[in-house]
Scaffold this motif. Structure first.
Motif, PDB file in Angstrom:
ATOM      1  N   GLN A 124       0.818  -1.210   0.000  1.00 55.87           N
ATOM      2  CA  GLN A 124       0.000   0.000   0.000  1.00 55.87           C
ATOM      3  C   GLN A 124       0.855   1.264   0.000  1.00 55.87           C
ATOM      4  O   GLN A 124       0.369   2.347  -0.339  1.00 55.87           O
ATOM      5  CB  GLN A 124      -0.932   0.007   1.216  1.00 55.87           C
ATOM      6  CG  GLN A 124      -1.875  -1.175   1.277  1.00 55.87           C
ATOM      7  CD  GLN A 124      -2.662  -1.213   2.568  1.00 55.87           C
ATOM      8  OE1 GLN A 124      -2.666  -0.255   3.349  1.00 55.87           O
ATOM      9  NE2 GLN A 124      -3.329  -2.325   2.826  1.00 55.87           N
ATOM     10  N   LEU A 125       2.112   1.118   0.403  1.00 57.45           N
ATOM     11  CA  LEU A 125       2.997   2.285   0.469  1.00 57.45           C
ATOM     12  C   LEU A 125       3.604   2.552  -0.903  1.00 57.45           C
ATOM     13  O   LEU A 125       4.473   1.812  -1.364  1.00 57.45           O
ATOM     14  CB  LEU A 125       4.102   2.055   1.503  1.00 57.45           C
ATOM     15  CG  LEU A 125       3.656   2.066   2.972  1.00 57.45           C
ATOM     16  CD1 LEU A 125       4.824   1.672   3.865  1.00 57.45           C
ATOM     17  CD2 LEU A 125       3.119   3.411   3.383  1.00 57.45           C
ATOM     18  N   GLN A 126       3.155   3.582  -1.535  1.00 56.67           N
ATOM     19  CA  GLN A 126       3.654   3.920  -2.864  1.00 56.67           C
ATOM     20  C   GLN A 126       4.897   4.816  -2.795  1.00 56.67           C
ATOM     21  O   GLN A 126       5.753   4.759  -3.647  1.00 56.67           O
ATOM     22  CB  GLN A 126       2.547   4.626  -3.667  1.00 56.67           C
ATOM     23  CG  GLN A 126       1.290   3.785  -3.828  1.00 56.67           C
ATOM     24  CD  GLN A 126       1.532   2.511  -4.597  1.00 56.67           C
ATOM     25  OE1 GLN A 126       2.338   2.485  -5.519  1.00 56.67           O
ATOM     26  NE2 GLN A 126       0.838   1.439  -4.215  1.00 56.67           N
ATOM     27  N   ASP A 127       4.947   5.658  -1.768  1.00 59.54           N
ATOM     28  CA  ASP A 127       6.036   6.637  -1.667  1.00 59.54           C
ATOM     29  C   ASP A 127       6.621   6.584  -0.259  1.00 59.54           C
ATOM     30  O   ASP A 127       6.050   7.128   0.685  1.00 59.54           O
ATOM     31  CB  ASP A 127       5.514   8.044  -1.972  1.00 59.54           C
ATOM     32  CG  ASP A 127       6.637   9.082  -1.982  1.00 59.54           C
ATOM     33  OD1 ASP A 127       7.814   8.675  -1.863  1.00 59.54           O
ATOM     34  OD2 ASP A 127       6.334  10.277  -2.116  1.00 59.54           O
ATOM     35  N   LEU A 128       7.756   5.897  -0.101  1.00 57.13           N
ATOM     36  CA  LEU A 128       8.367   5.742   1.216  1.00 57.13           C
ATOM     37  C   LEU A 128       8.921   7.055   1.754  1.00 57.13           C
ATOM     38  O   LEU A 128       9.179   7.189   2.942  1.00 57.13           O
ATOM     39  CB  LEU A 128       9.477   4.685   1.158  1.00 57.13           C
ATOM     40  CG  LEU A 128       9.026   3.257   0.843  1.00 57.13           C
ATOM     41  CD1 LEU A 128      10.233   2.329   0.771  1.00 57.13           C
ATOM     42  CD2 LEU A 128       8.042   2.747   1.889  1.00 57.13           C
ATOM     43  N   ALA A 129       9.148   8.028   0.876  1.00 59.25           N
ATOM     44  CA  ALA A 129       9.671   9.322   1.315  1.00 59.25           C
ATOM     45  C   ALA A 129       8.567  10.243   1.825  1.00 59.25           C
ATOM     46  O   ALA A 129       8.856  11.295   2.389  1.00 59.25           O
ATOM     47  CB  ALA A 129      10.422  10.000   0.165  1.00 59.25           C
ATOM     48  N   ASN A 130       7.328   9.867   1.631  1.00 56.43           N
ATOM     49  CA  ASN A 130       6.186  10.675   2.071  1.00 56.43           C
ATOM     50  C   ASN A 130       5.925  10.401   3.541  1.00 56.43           C
ATOM     51  O   ASN A 130       5.335   9.377   3.901  1.00 56.43           O
ATOM     52  CB  ASN A 130       4.958  10.345   1.223  1.00 56.43           C
ATOM     53  CG  ASN A 130       3.811  11.299   1.483  1.00 56.43           C
ATOM     54  OD1 ASN A 130       3.642  11.812   2.583  1.00 56.43           O
ATOM     55  ND2 ASN A 130       3.011  11.538   0.456  1.00 56.43           N
ATOM     56  N   GLN A 131       6.362  11.300   4.419  1.00 52.23           N
ATOM     57  CA  GLN A 131       6.237  11.090   5.855  1.00 52.23           C
ATOM     58  C   GLN A 131       4.784  11.016   6.294  1.00 52.23           C
ATOM     59  O   GLN A 131       4.431  10.237   7.191  1.00 52.23           O
ATOM     60  CB  GLN A 131       6.957  12.215   6.605  1.00 52.23           C
ATOM     61  CG  GLN A 131       8.459  12.225   6.412  1.00 52.23           C
ATOM     62  CD  GLN A 131       9.114  10.947   6.918  1.00 52.23           C
ATOM     63  OE1 GLN A 131       8.815  10.463   8.009  1.00 52.23           O
ATOM     64  NE2 GLN A 131      10.006  10.386   6.113  1.00 52.23           N
ATOM     65  N   ALA A 132       3.917  11.833   5.689  1.00 55.90           N
ATOM     66  CA  ALA A 132       2.498  11.811   6.059  1.00 55.90           C
ATOM     67  C   ALA A 132       1.873  10.456   5.726  1.00 55.90           C
ATOM     68  O   ALA A 132       1.094   9.909   6.514  1.00 55.90           O
ATOM     69  CB  ALA A 132       1.755  12.938   5.341  1.00 55.90           C
ATOM     70  N   ALA A 133       2.237   9.899   4.553  1.00 61.40           N
ATOM     71  CA  ALA A 133       1.704   8.599   4.162  1.00 61.40           C
ATOM     72  C   ALA A 133       2.215   7.500   5.089  1.00 61.40           C
ATOM     73  O   ALA A 133       1.460   6.598   5.475  1.00 61.40           O
ATOM     74  CB  ALA A 133       2.089   8.289   2.712  1.00 61.40           C
TER      75      ALA A 133
END
Length: 247
Positions: free
Chosen positions: A48-57
Motif C-alpha cells: 500500500q505504500l507507494q512513496d516511502l519518502a512521504n512522511q504523512a503517508a
C-alpha cells in the motif's frame, strides 16, 4: 567516569561471549518470535505504500496498522520488554543462575519495569515531537535507567531514573548515543546484505511464498541479534559508568 568507546565495545564482546548460551535462547524466544510475528502482520500491507519518502503517508499507514493490530502488537512489545529485562537481570543479577531462574527473577519485577520503559518512551517521544535534538538527548540520558533498575530493583524506579541520568552526565551521553548508533548502522548494513542475498536466492529459486517466508525469517533473525547486541551494550555501558568508591 568518562566512557571510552573502544573499551565499551570490548567489554560488550566479552559479556556476549560469557553468557552467549543463555542470551541466544532469550533473544530467540522474546525478540525473534515477536519480531517475526510483526513482520508477517505487516507484510501484506506494505504494497500500500507507494512513496516511502512521504512522511504523512508513512504516519497514516503506521496509525492504521497499529489500530488494526493493537492486541498482537501489545503482546509483541510485552515480549520485547520481558526479554530485555531478562537479559539485563541475567548480567546484572544472574550470578550463575539457570535460564529458568533468570526468567523467574525478571517476571517478579516485570510490572515496575514496564512502567519505567513506558515513562522513558513517552519522554523521548515528547522530546522528538518538540524537535529532534531534545528527543535524542532524552534518549541518551535515560538509556541506562533500565539497567540501573535491573541491577537494583529494590531501590525503586525513581532511583533508577536518577542513576541513569547521573551515569550519562558530561560527555557520556554523546558517547552512549554514538555507541548505540554504531550498532544500528552495523545492523542496517547486515539487513541490507541479508536482503540482497535473500533476494538473489529467491530469484534463482523462482520466487514464491517459501522464498518470501525465508526472507522474512532472515530479516527477523538479524533484527533480533541487533536488539540483543544493544542490550549487551547497555550492560557494558552501565558497568563502565559505575561510580568510583567514595564518589
Amino acid at each position: 567516569m568518562t566512557l571510552r568507546l573502544a573499551g565499551l565495545f570490548a567489554d560488550a564482546q566479552q559479556l556476549w561471549q560469557r553468557e552467549r548460551a543463555l542470551v541466544l535462547p532469550v533473544a530467540g524466544m522474546f525478540f525473534l518470535v515477536p519480531l517475526l510475528g510483526v513482520v508477517l502482520l505487516m507484510a501484506p500491507h506494505v504494497a500500500q505504500l507507494q512513496d516511502l519518502a512521504n512522511q504523512a503517508a508513512l504516519r497514516s499507514f503506521y496509525d492504521r496498522f497499529v489500530q488494526a493490530n493493537l492486541v498482537p502488537l501489545a503482546l509483541a512489545y510485552l515480549g520485547f520488554d520481558y526479554g530485555l529485562f531478562a537479559l539485563l537481570s541475567l548480567y546484572l543479577q544472574g550470578n550463575g543462575q539457570t535460564l529458568g531462574q533468570v526468567l523467574a527473577l525478571a517476571l517478579r519485577r516485570l510490572f515496575p519495569f514496564l512502567i519505567l520503559e513506558l515513562v522513558v518512551s513517552l519522554a523521548v517521544q515528547l522530546g522528538l515531537s518538540l524537535f529532534l535534538a531534545p528527543g535524542v538527548f532524552l534518549f541518551a540520558r535515560t538509556w541506562l535507567a533500565a539497567p540501573a533498575y535491573a541491577a537494583r530493583p529494590e531501590a525503586g524506579l525513581i532511583q533508577a531514573f536518577r542513576q541513569g541520568w547521573v551515569r550519562s552526565a558530561g560527555v557520556n551521553w554523546v558517547l552512549l548515543l554514538l555507541a548505540a548508533a554504531a550498532v544500528f548502522v552495523i545492523g542496517f548494513v547486515a539487513i541490507g546484505v541479508a536482503s540482497i542475498a535473500t533476494g538473489l536466492i529467491a530469484g534463482a529459486a523462482g520466487g514464491g511464498t517459501a522464498a518470501e517466508l525465508i526472507g522474512y525469517l532472515v530479516l527477523s533473525v538479524v533484527g533480533a541479534l541487533i536488539w540483543a547486541a544493544l542490550v549487551v551494550l547497555r550492560v557494558a555501558a552501565y558497568r563502565a559508568t559505575e561510580p568510583r568508591h567514595g564518589t
